[in-house]
Write an enzyme that holds these catalytic residues in place. Structure first.
Site, PDB file in Angstrom:
ATOM      1  N   ASP A 276      12.616 -19.748  -3.133  1.00  0.00           N
ATOM      2  CA  ASP A 276      11.636 -18.654  -3.153  1.00  0.00           C
ATOM      3  C   ASP A 276      11.743 -17.849  -4.441  1.00  0.00           C
ATOM      4  OD1 ASP A 276      14.237 -17.964  -1.855  1.00  0.00           O
ATOM      5  OD2 ASP A 276      13.450 -15.925  -2.010  1.00  0.00           O
TER       6      ASP A 276
ATOM      7  N   GLU B 291      15.916 -15.999  -0.217  1.00  0.00           N
ATOM      8  CA  GLU B 291      17.033 -15.245  -0.805  1.00  0.00           C
ATOM      9  C   GLU B 291      16.575 -13.856  -1.215  1.00  0.00           C
ATOM     10  OE1 GLU B 291      19.819 -13.650  -3.784  1.00  0.00           O
ATOM     11  OE2 GLU B 291      17.700 -14.076  -4.066  1.00  0.00           O
TER      12      GLU B 291
HETATM   13 ZN   LIG Z   1      17.957 -15.328  -7.299  1.00  0.00          ZN
END
Ligand SMILES: [Zn+2]
Ligand SMILES: *[C@@H]1O[C@H](CO)[C@@H](O)[C@H](O)[C@H]1NC(C)=O
Ligand SMILES: *[C@@H]1O[C@H](CO)[C@@H](O)[C@H](O)[C@H]1NC(C)=O
Ligand SMILES: *[C@@H]1O[C@H](CO)[C@@H](O)[C@H](O)[C@H]1NC(C)=O
Ligand SMILES: *[C@@H]1O[C@H](CO)[C@@H](O)[C@H](O)[C@H]1NC(C)=O
Length: 580
Positions: free
Chosen positions: A170, A237
């Site tokens: 992501d 994340e």
């Molecule tokens: Zn990162």
């Protein structure tokens, strides 16, 4: 017979007196000096001046270590770093990864509850399958919580713990109103000959693609590992990894067990020019500060604003905010903080650190005065100040509905990044004591973390303190064991033998602490040896890469260095000497 004193006697007595006075003066002076010495900083300075700097054992330099394949034929490493064809292929792979828009928002519902919000990861997986066919032919691929990716490259020796290389799929969102400010569109993956531009180019599709490229290259060279290599990529994340890395961590713990992994390498700092020494230093983060968002809510009786109380809930909350900001956390710098070892590494290994600074650093772990001097220097720079203290930032305030109605409810959110020596409980207690201080002045009650801690007058209102998210500081990974030694020795090999071939000093590899958190927060059970480390060189990582910002970009040289590092590292640790 009594002799009267004659002239000689008088002279003698006078002389004696002068001598005595002299002696008294000397003793007096010594005493005064002693008093000055022991009651002022002189003794402290004396201790620093006489400190030995010959302490190599505090941070040994490990000799560069090259894998066998390099010693036989070094051409692959130089192809990765210097070959134009390889470079352009690499650029293509990373550019295509950037072209798949994998932005995610904060607090998205889980995949099964809102599949449409995660659909972009299907495209990303398709890109990976198309781009890395060799990986998909040779590695086992598992899907964890639909979009988490775990690749396993089975080694022949099951006695060796697997290596785990991680990154995330992501990227942080591009703010719509900044689109015009981008030199190249954020999802184009433009290459200008030096840099690749785009969201995710340096945080951290570069790491993800680099891992796969290095494994693919090893396979194509016919390499078969003894030690299993796992690559794992979460997909949220940037929103604390609750859907991705959290489930991957559980999956790996179930499959391999607690403490089953040789080492984890995740995104992190790398090689930079140290501002003090002007030398290239490699920094691997062995720790992370803790985290807590404290939310305080104040509820008071409403009413018409033509007959207000002296202080509305907004006014009272402002008082609290004022008290919080007036009272920042003090610095704390102990040997629990990897930064101390970082400074020690420079002090014992670099001749560019001024001698007195060296000496102060070498005493900072046990000498309060020297510690204070070092803290002063660290605190002067905005970039380093918060590595040694808890930060507090009042980030959200909500309250008030209407210009003629008293606000009944106000809410404040304060973000903290907690120093490695402090627990979230301590932060919560300290926060609560400030709330009580304000509550007392206004007859308010206080409920803190579910407990009534102050009664109030029962009619003025009540503060409720809670936390939405807390994380203790990460366990500090070793920087003195064999795993660390191989990390450092490989770094020196790649960067001294191949990247900077004319350095006149050894590259110091040193631990640091990260003020932010990565996906590794979910991997603590897998190993103690967690390194947030992306070894490539940039003069100044933040300025060079514009992480999380407009014109995020990556120097292609840096990308190639990362591939070169993984390529050599996987081979270097493929033995039992590098520790099980
Ligand atoms: Zn990162
Ligand atoms: C790489 O190998 C070549 C051929 O054996 C040798 O001439 C060259 O010096 C090596 N380069 C380095 C940096 O060791
Ligand atoms: C490494 O440092 C830790 C903490 O200071 C210590 O307990 C441990 O014995 C050291 N290990 C080695 C191999 O020196
Ligand atoms: C290596 O030497 C070249 C040529 O003398 C110089 O331009 C370059 O800056 C040097 N590189 C480093 C890292 O010192
Ligand atoms: C790590 O292990 C502990 C103890 O078994 C467990 O409570 C915890 O949930 C595990 N942590 C993660 C992130 O899985």
């Amino acid at each position: 017979m009594i002799r009267l004193p004659d002239e000689e006697d008088v002279q003698y007595a006078k002389k004696q007196l002068v001598e005595k006075k002299k002696l008294a003066a000397i003793i007096g002076a010594v005493l005064i000096l002693a008093v000055v010495f022991f009651t002022t900083d002189l003794v402290n300075y004396f201790n620093i001046i006489t400190q030995s700097t010959n302490k190599p054992e505090l941070c040994p330099l490990y000799e560069p270590l090259a894998p066998e394949s390099y010693l036989k034929d070094n051409s692959t490493l130089f192809t990765i770093l210097n070959d134009e064809k390889f470079r352009l292929q690499s650029v293509q792979k990373l550019a295509k990864a950037i072209q798949v828009d994998t932005q995610i928002g904060d607090d998205q519902p889980d995949v099964d509850d809102a599949p449409e919000l995660w659909i972009q990861f299907q495209d990303f997986h398709k890109y990976l399958e198309d781009t890395f066919p060799v990986i998909y032919e040779n590695l086992e691929v598992e899907y964890v919580n639909t979009y988490g990716l775990v690749y396993t490259w089975k080694g022949s020796n099951t006695a060796l713990k697997p290596l785990l290389l991680t990154a995330h799929q992501d990227v942080v969102p591009v703010q719509k109103d900044t689109l015009d400010d981008w030199t190249y569109p954020p999802f184009e993956g433009h290459y200008d000959g030096k840099f690749i531009y785009g969201r995710g180019s340096s945080d951290c599709k570069n790491v993800l693609v680099g891992i796969l490229e290095s494994i693919e290259l090893l396979i194509s060279k016919g390499y078969t590992p003894s030690r299993t290599v796992i690559a794992a990529f979460g997909f949220d994340e940037e929103s604390s990894g609750r859907r991705g890395a959290y489930n991957i961590g559980k999956h790996l713990e179930k499959k391999w067990g607690k403490d089953s992994i040789y080492a984890i390498l995740d995104e992190g700092p790398g090689l930079q020019k140290d501002p003090v020494t002007g030398q290239i230093i490699a920094a691997a983060a062995t720790g992370e500060k803790g985290y807590t968002d404290v939310i305080v809510e104040l509820t008071t009786p409403g009413g018409h604003s033509s007959v207000p109380p002296d202080h509305t809930s907004i006014g009272i909350m402002s008082e609290l905010a004022y008290i919080i900001e007036r009272d920042p956390y003090s610095p704390i710098f102990t040997d629990q903080n990897p930064l101390l070892k970082y400074l020690q590494c420079l002090a014992v290994n670099s001749d560019k650190v001024p001698t007195l600074t060296k000496k102060a650093i070498l005493r900072a772990g046990f000498d309060k005065f020297a510690n204070g001097k070092v803290v002063e220097v660290i605190s002067r720079r905005a970039e380093t100040k918060y590595l040694i203290r808890t930060s507090q930032a009042i980030d959200i305030v909500k309250g008030g509905e209407k210009a003629n109605a008293l606000p009944e409810n106000v809410k404040l959110t304060v973000n903290h990044r907690i120093s490695v020596e402090t627990s979230s409980d301590e932060i919560h207690d300290h926060f609560t004591s400030r709330v009580i201080e304000v509550a007392k002045r206004h007859g308010l009650g206080v409920v803190s973390f579910g407990k009534k801690v102050f009664a109030g007058d029962g009619k003025s209102g009540v503060f409720v303190v809670s936390s939405s998210q807390s994380l203790e500081s990460a366990p500090v990974s070793p920087s003195n064991d064999t795993v660390w030694k191989y990390l450092a020795a490989t770094t020196r090999h790649v960067f001294e033998d191949a990247v900077f071939t004319n350095l006149t000093y050894p590259i110091i590899v040193a631990p640091v602490v990260m003020p932010a958190n990565t996906d590794t927060r979910h991997y603590w059970n897998l190993t103690r040896n967690i390194y947030r480390y992306s070894p490539f060189f940039s003069v100044d990582l933040i300025k060079d890469s514009h992480i999380h910002s407009v014109d995020e970009r990556l120097r292609v040289d840096a990308h190639l260095q990362l591939i070169a590092f993984f390529y050599e590292y996987i081979q270097n640790i493929d033995t039992s000497e590098s520790d099980n």
